[in-house]
Write an enzyme that holds these catalytic residues in place. Structure first.
Site, PDB file in Angstrom:
ATOM      1  N   ARG A  91       1.247  -1.478   7.379  1.00 12.77           N
ATOM      2  CA  ARG A  91       1.646  -0.464   6.760  1.00 12.77           C
ATOM      3  C   ARG A  91       2.636   0.482   7.904  1.00 12.77           C
ATOM      4  NH1 ARG A  91      -2.427   3.380   3.884  1.00 12.77           N
ATOM      5  NH2 ARG A  91      -0.355   4.085   2.823  1.00 12.77           N
ATOM      6  N   ARG A 140      -8.835   3.657  11.103  1.00 15.45           N
ATOM      7  CA  ARG A 140      -7.512   3.830  10.967  1.00 15.45           C
ATOM      8  C   ARG A 140      -6.839   4.860  12.183  1.00 15.45           C
ATOM      9  NH1 ARG A 140      -5.646   1.770   6.049  1.00 15.45           N
ATOM     10  NH2 ARG A 140      -7.204   0.240   5.410  1.00 15.45           N
ATOM     11  N   GLU A 148       0.203   9.593   1.160  1.00 17.03           N
ATOM     12  CA  GLU A 148      -0.432  10.738   2.076  1.00 17.03           C
ATOM     13  C   GLU A 148      -0.533  10.371   3.584  1.00 17.03           C
ATOM     14  OE1 GLU A 148      -4.010  13.706   1.690  1.00 17.03           O
ATOM     15  OE2 GLU A 148      -4.618  11.481   1.717  1.00 17.03           O
ATOM     16  N   ASP A 149      -0.924   9.029   3.806  1.00 18.53           N
ATOM     17  CA  ASP A 149      -1.138   8.605   4.979  1.00 18.53           C
ATOM     18  C   ASP A 149       0.017   8.520   6.037  1.00 18.53           C
ATOM     19  OD1 ASP A 149      -3.969   8.028   4.873  1.00 18.53           O
ATOM     20  OD2 ASP A 149      -3.254   6.159   3.724  1.00 18.53           O
ATOM     21  N   HIS A 203     -11.355   6.996   5.377  1.00 21.48           N
ATOM     22  CA  HIS A 203     -10.659   8.045   5.871  1.00 21.48           C
ATOM     23  C   HIS A 203     -11.649   9.296   5.726  1.00 21.48           C
ATOM     24  CE1 HIS A 203      -6.718   6.047   4.598  1.00 21.48           C
ATOM     25  NE2 HIS A 203      -6.698   6.249   6.289  1.00 21.48           N
ATOM     26  N   ASP A 252       0.951  -1.175  -0.137  1.00 20.49           N
ATOM     27  CA  ASP A 252      -0.151  -0.021  -0.092  1.00 20.49           C
ATOM     28  C   ASP A 252       0.998   1.234  -0.229  1.00 20.49           C
ATOM     29  OD1 ASP A 252      -2.892  -1.080   0.532  1.00 20.49           O
ATOM     30  OD2 ASP A 252      -1.915  -1.995   1.822  1.00 20.49           O
ATOM     31  N   CYS A 304      -4.580  10.451  -1.771  1.00 22.08           N
ATOM     32  CA  CYS A 304      -3.621   9.316  -1.048  1.00 22.08           C
ATOM     33  C   CYS A 304      -2.454   9.320  -1.984  1.00 22.08           C
ATOM     34  CB  CYS A 304      -4.483   8.061  -1.133  1.00 22.08           C
ATOM     35  SG  CYS A 304      -6.052   7.877  -0.536  1.00 22.08           S
TER      36      CYS A 304
END
Length: 254
Positions: A85, A131, A65-66, A161, A60, A249
């Site tokens: 992740r 998350r 961005e995450d 999100h 992933d 993202c």
């Protein structure tokens, strides 16, 4: 105005990425083409794009961005909510030192995906999702308050999100998907509602007066045009949609 963007190339193992979309397996070669087009679009908006190499260990990792929140003054390295992740943050600090003098990190037991964080002027909206937990949000609030920003927490249901369901288009305007159209935090903003059948288009990005939206959502495109925006471009992200990923993202813009 943004001057830079960080992206990470899709890896071959992208087919193993986390997903609830039930849209089939992503095509790696198509994902490469779509990602290259996305990068070109950012460059055409005036951004200098730094492209990190693919990370086969983390399927992933293209959704960069995450793993960090970048502001004009400081950077926050997150602690992703999906355990698979968390290793994606390794090495990002070294990259960010090139641009920032102050970098802070979310600590356990907090979890935070930056896809749950939306900046609108001097406000930051923080989504509480599967998350991002309350401890992660609390840590981020403390960081943001230190720098003089206001924060608003948003409880999420049926959204991966926060930015899956809402995008800030500057000029006190929010593009809002059906899941959030009645949310209290929108009362200070003009809203453009995205229809249920085009809900994926609620995730788009504003880059230096240009709005970038996913290709294939004509009703949403027309609504944005009717709201007075005259610089709108589309780019195909269909392969990333198969992994629950959207336009925001795929880059860190700062």
């Amino acid at each position: 105005m943004f001057t830079h963007a960080l992206v990470r190339k899709p890896c071959k193992n992208i087919v193993e990425g986390i997903t609830s979309a039930k849209l089939g397996e992503p095509d790696y070669q198509k994902a490469l083409v779509q990602h290259a087009s996305y990068v070109q679009t950012l460059m055409e908006c005036g951004l200098e794009v730094m492209q990190l190499e693919a990370s086969e260990e983390y399927p992933d990792s293209v959704f960069i961005e995450d793993i960090a929140l970048l502001t004009p003054e400081f950077a926050v390295i997150t602690r992703p909510g999906a355990p698979s992740r968390r290793g994606e943050t390794e090495g990002i600090k070294e990259v960010l030192w090139e641009f920032y003098d102050e970098i802070v990190e979310i600590q356990p037991p907090g979890t935070l995906d930056a896809g749950d964080v939306m900046m609108a002027g001097n406000r930051f909206f923080i989504g509480l999702s599967g998350r991002t937990n309350e401890e992660g949000a609390r840590q981020l609030e403390a960081i943001l308050h230190k720098f003089g920003f206001a924060t608003i927490l948003v409880e999420l249901e049926n959204l991966l999100h926060l930015k899956t369901g809402v995008s800030y288009l500057e000029h006190d305007t929010m593009l809002v998907g059906p899941e959030l159209k009645d949310a209290d935090f929108l009362e200070d903003y003009r809203t453009i509602e995205v229809a249920l059948e085009e809900s994926y288009a609620a995730n788009c990005i504003w880059v230096n007066t240009t709005i970038i939206i996913p290709k294939g959502y004509p009703t949403t495109l027309k609504k944005i045009e009717d709201a007075g925006y005259d610089r709108i471009v589309t780019t195909d992200t269909s392969e990333f949609r198969k992994l629950d990923g959207g336009l925001s993202c795929l880059s860190l813009r700062f």
